[in-house]
Design an enzyme around this catalytic site. Structure first.
Site, mmCIF file in Angstrom:
data_model
loop_
_atom_site.group_PDB
_atom_site.id
_atom_site.type_symbol
_atom_site.label_atom_id
_atom_site.label_comp_id
_atom_site.label_asym_id
_atom_site.label_seq_id
_atom_site.Cartn_x
_atom_site.Cartn_y
_atom_site.Cartn_z
ATOM 1 N N LYS A 70 -24.089 21.003 35.049
ATOM 2 C CA LYS A 70 -23.383 20.783 36.316
ATOM 3 C C LYS A 70 -22.282 21.807 36.589
ATOM 4 O O LYS A 70 -21.950 22.082 37.746
ATOM 5 C CB LYS A 70 -22.775 19.380 36.343
ATOM 6 C CG LYS A 70 -23.781 18.250 36.516
ATOM 7 C CD LYS A 70 -24.249 18.156 37.947
ATOM 8 C CE LYS A 70 -25.027 16.873 38.190
ATOM 9 N NZ LYS A 70 -25.423 16.724 39.606
ATOM 10 N N SER A 324 -30.939 18.697 30.076
ATOM 11 C CA SER A 324 -29.912 18.978 31.075
ATOM 12 C C SER A 324 -28.504 18.618 30.656
ATOM 13 O O SER A 324 -27.546 19.118 31.245
ATOM 14 C CB SER A 324 -30.253 18.264 32.387
ATOM 15 O OG SER A 324 -30.396 16.873 32.177
#
Length: 423
Positions: A70, A324
């Site tokens: 992110k 991720s």
């Protein structure tokens, strides 16, 4: 499963015609992020390669700064704010990785950040966001309440709202994962990527399509959703972003009820296939990543591994699974490990009815021991209405070496005249 494989597309259809960021946007984002984000490792997994029948490599964004990808989108967007926007500060709503990415990026750029989080946010995520320099405001019991408070703050202060996925600059930053994959695995055939609101999958798919099109190549892109929050499946079937009712899932980082508008248009054009995995699949995958790869990966990041383990992904060449993120509350990790062991039949919960006389518990313990299994928890009660009044109920938790060993333990109990019920 949504399979939208079509005949070989033209370079134009797979490259410049895609909506959203251009290849130059992705490349410029990569330059902005140089020295800020890490080029995360690419680790080969022999175990997963054996399952798939092709080389499987793990793109370890769980080892990224702030523990997730992110930071890429957040920093790319914030670094392009003008002086007036920087002076007013930035605002985000998040219960996890987006909060940390925005907080870190804002502090790095000298921008004041305010993050709205729900009251029930996990303590490690709350503390990390504060440690990265953000002012944290706790509002409501769910993400929607925190989001409403963030929007109200924006309207009152003029601060810039940083969305988690539905923004071209956010997508451009996330897409730098795809550029790194192409540099690290030039002959990659398939990329498997987590899919929630769509920012990561859209960025990776678009960047990879456009870069590969320059050399006339195509790379297969597979998105993976949690089956209890598969908003893209319904949306693609409807042909437009559609709001669904999500159900609780351990993959809360990708539990999004409605795809982002821009990510949806990119995913619709650039992602070949979408598959879904169950919570038990995800828990098993997390155990495999811990044991085989020595990697701590959060549930949302482990969905790609789960898809490969369950046979939902096929590939005829090198395959990259994007991990991720790795931010997970240790207490929740303990629960997930227990669930993963149970789903793999390495943690067996058994209930038995025993005659109410001395020595029965010792007999059960000896049977389990003779089968080289280990009892880790016992509940023995005379007050359970499940049994007859002449019996007692015994709940035992046993660790085994896998399904075959578990079945041997159960068979031994049956040979001794008991009727074990697996719970």
């Amino acid at each position: 499963m949504i399979d939208r494989t079509t005949p070989e597309p033209t370079v134009e259809a797979r490259g410049a015609a895609l909506p959203g960021p251009s290849l130059s946007d992705f490349e410029e984002a990569r330059e902005r992020l140089r020295g800020i984000v890490q080029e995360t490792p690419m680790e080969r997994s022999r175990y997963l390669s054996g399952i798939l029948g092709a080389d499987v490599l793990l793109k370890c964004e769980n080892l990224q700064r702030t523990g997730a990808y992110k930071i890429r989108g957040a920093y790319n967007m914030l670094s392009q704010l003008d002086a007036e926007q920087r002076e007013r500060g930035v605002v985000a709503a998040s219960a996890g990785n987006h909060a940390q990415g925005v907080a870190f990026s804002a502090t790095e750029l000298g921008i004041r950040s305010t993050i709205f989080m729900p009251l029930g946010v996990a303590l490690p995520k709350l503390q990390a966001t504060r440690d990265y320099g953000a002012d944290v405001e706790l509002r409501g019991m769910d993400f929607q309440s925190a989001l409403a408070a963030a929007i109200d703050h924006v309207e009152r202060t003029g601060a810039t709202f940083v969305p988690p996925y539905d923004h071209a600059q956010i997508i451009a930053g996330q897409g730098t994962v795809g550029l790194e994959i192409l540099d690290q695995v030039p002959d990659v055939a398939t990329i498997v990527v987590p899919l929630g609101g769509g920012g990561l999958a859209a960025g990776v798919a678009s960047a990879v399509r456009q870069r590969a099109a320059l050399t006339g190549r195509t790379v297969r892109i597979v998105g993976v959703q949690a089956e209890r929050a598969a908003s893209f499946v319904d949306s693609l079937a409807a042909g437009e972003p559609t709001t669904i009712v999500t159900r609780p899932t351990i993959a809360d980082g990708i539990a999004v009820s409605r795809p982002g508008t821009l990510p949806f248009s990119i995913v619709q054009a650039a992602v070949d296939e979408i598959v879904t995995v169950s919570d038990d699949d995800i828990a098993r995958a997390m155990i495999v990543l811990l044991e085989r790869a020595k990697l701590v990966v959060e549930p949302s990041g482990a969905v790609t591994t789960a898809a490969i383990m369950t046979g939902l992904v096929t590939s005829d060449g090198p395959t990259v699974a994007v991990l991720s993120g790795g931010n997970i509350d240790p207490l929740f990790m303990e629960r997930v490990i227990a669930r993963g062991l149970a789903a793999s039949e390495r943690y067996l919960n058994v209930r038995l009815a025993l005659p109410d006389r001395p020595g029965q518990l010792a007999i059960i313990a000896q049977i389990v021991s003779d089968e080289q299994a280990n009892v880790v928890e016992v509940l023995h009660t005379q007050h359970d209405t499940w049994t007859s009044i002449a019996d007692v109920a015994l709940d035992i938790s046993v660790t085994t070496r896998g399904p075959e060993h578990a079945q041997r333990v159960l068979a031994a109990l049956r040979r001794a005249g008991y009727e074990p019920q697996v719970r």
